[in-house]
Scaffold this active site. Structure first.
Site, mmCIF file in Angstrom:
data_model
loop_
_atom_site.group_PDB
_atom_site.id
_atom_site.type_symbol
_atom_site.label_atom_id
_atom_site.label_comp_id
_atom_site.label_asym_id
_atom_site.label_seq_id
_atom_site.Cartn_x
_atom_site.Cartn_y
_atom_site.Cartn_z
ATOM 1 C CE LYS A 1 11.041 42.514 8.505
ATOM 2 N NZ LYS A 1 11.120 43.399 7.305
ATOM 3 C CB SER B 1 6.808 43.291 7.678
ATOM 4 O OG SER B 1 7.809 43.004 6.787
ATOM 5 C CB SER C 1 9.787 42.663 4.152
ATOM 6 O OG SER C 1 10.243 43.709 4.857
ATOM 7 C CE LYS D 1 7.695 39.316 6.248
ATOM 8 N NZ LYS D 1 6.868 40.721 5.745
#
Length: 443
Positions: A81, A138, A78, A266
């Protein structure tokens, strides 16, 4: 749906400490590895890391302070992202969309698995609501919904992701979707026609993080949200997967991970990627960016990140060594053609900073200038006109690798064009001056 979401959120918000520290059985841990020593001050011992890859950088200089296999392409999960976040925020900044724009959820988003907020086809939410769900929780379904809204389809959005990565200088990154899911975990109807997977290097992740921080300095408005109630009917809020947020120092389950000054960025996890994290923290006006790939537990990615950041903050600092509008010794002026004055004062256009060992005295610098030839500098010239560059070099000692930074030299005054009469007499003077020198050289 509410009960499913409650179970999903409780996995984080009410997780006992023993479960937090439990190993992830689906991922093979990396062996404890010594990182590549920094080249600024080789006498400082770097920590050992049980990771597949890592990097630590200072974003204003781009200086690498620590690295472990930084250019090995790995699945980022993730952390992918971050690129979706960057592009959406950039579209808002450019005025192409507004945070209040309403997005209608499509089939692809509704069928997304993994971390999600259980969107249904036809649901409508604002860009900002979906963005928070993506940045904080997420959420894969929110991410796909945003990608499709921006570019019409996730496939088209992925093209934009790869184009943006190339422009940023991310040399070893390829995206196949907006979320970081493995291809096999995407809805079958929407899988790309390729056998490739999303791959990114730690260095590329740090480049992307740097661009987020520099181009969207309000990024932490979203990344520091601890929890977020997406819908009024939801039984529990979305809880931020980033346990290291400084605000978590008051949260029972997470206070052991809370890190002073940390405000992003993140997390990522898949069975193939292991646990990953791109983190950033600021202390005493210095911001650092760390990236870790391949930790064997959720907790481990944060304890390793702490090692990396501590190493940076404990041993290094950013020091401004040249102020903006500084005169360079030996290059105080440059010659100008057809001006009222034959030369003009020049200064640096911006400050110069280097990473130095903490507590170090003012570093000794060497300079090298590159000046535009006078025949190319023709009056009139405005104040602030670029007339060359100066490269500053700093080296701690003979064992350390030099750091260099190049800035522009600009005019500090305006230069008006001389009238034809002054230019004529100046040309005559130069002619006889050259003639006299030629005669003198005969003897």
């Amino acid at each position: 749906m509410a009960s499913v979401m409650l179970l999903n959120m409780l996995c984080v918000s009410a997780l006992p400490a023993a479960a937090i520290l439990a190993p992830d059985a689906t991922y093979a841990a990396a062996a404890s590895t010594a990182v590549t020593p920094n080249t600024i001050n080789p006498s400082v011992t770097a920590p050992q890391l049980k990771l597949n890859s890592a990097i630590l950088i200072e974003p204003t200089t781009g200086q690498v302070l620590l690295s472990l296999n930084p250019d090995e392409p790995l699945p980022p999960a993730s952390m992918t992202k971050m690129m979706t976040e960057y592009i959406v925020a950039d579209q808002i900044k450019q005025g192409k969309h507004k945070w209040s724009d309403v997005v209608t959820v499509g089939e692809n988003a509704a069928q997304s698995i993994g971390s999600r907020i259980f969107l249904a086809k036809g649901d409508q939410h604002t860009i900002e609501q979906l963005y928070i769900a993506m940045a904080v929780g997420s959420a894969n379904d929110a991410t796909v919904a945003l990608a499709e809204y921006i570019s019409g389809s996730e496939e088209n959005f992925v093209k934009l992701m790869n184009e943006t990565a190339k422009k940023m200088g991310m040399k070893n990154t390829v995206f196949i979707n907006s979320t970081g899911l493995d291809r096999a975990d995407m809805p079958a109807k929407y899988r790309p026609d390729t056998d490739k997977e999303t791959l990114m290097t730690a260095r590329d992740a740090s480049i992307l993080a740097t661009r987020i921080i520099q181009d969207h300095p309000d990024f932490n408005k979203y990344t520091t949200i601890q929890n977020y109630k997406f819908r009024d009917r939801d039984a529990s809020p979305i809880v931020n997967w980033n346990w290291m947020l400084e605000a978590n120092k008051n949260v029972t389950n997470f206070k052991q991970f809370a890190y002073e000054g940390l405000d992003g960025l993140k997390t990522g996890h898949t069975s193939n990627a292991g646990n990953c994290f791109t983190g950033t923290a600021v202390r005493n006006g210095v911001r650092l960016i760390s990236v870790v790939f391949g930790a064997d537990t959720e907790a481990h990615r944060f304890t390793e990140t702490k090692k990396v950041l501590d190493y940076g903050f404990n041993n290094f600092e950013v020091k401004q060594v040249v102020a903006p509008k500084t005169t360079v010794k030996g290059t105080e002026t440059v010659n100008v053609t057809k001006g009222k004055e034959s030369s003009v004062p020049v200064v640096t256009d911006k400050a110069v900073s280097f990473i130095v060992p903490k507590g170090a005295k003012d570093p000794k610098l060497t300079t090298k200038t590159n000046i535009t030839p006078a025949e190319s500098l023709v009056a009139p010239l405005k104040s602030g006109t670029k007339v060359g560059t100066v490269t500053y070099t700093y080296q701690l000692d003979a064992k350390a690798q030099p750091q260099t930074q190049t800035v522009n030299l600009i005019t500090s005054e305006e230069v008006e064009k001389a009238g034809w009469f002054r230019q004529l007499f100046r040309a005559i003077g130069e002619f006889f001056g050259d003639l006299f020198d030629s005669i003198k050289n005969l003897f």
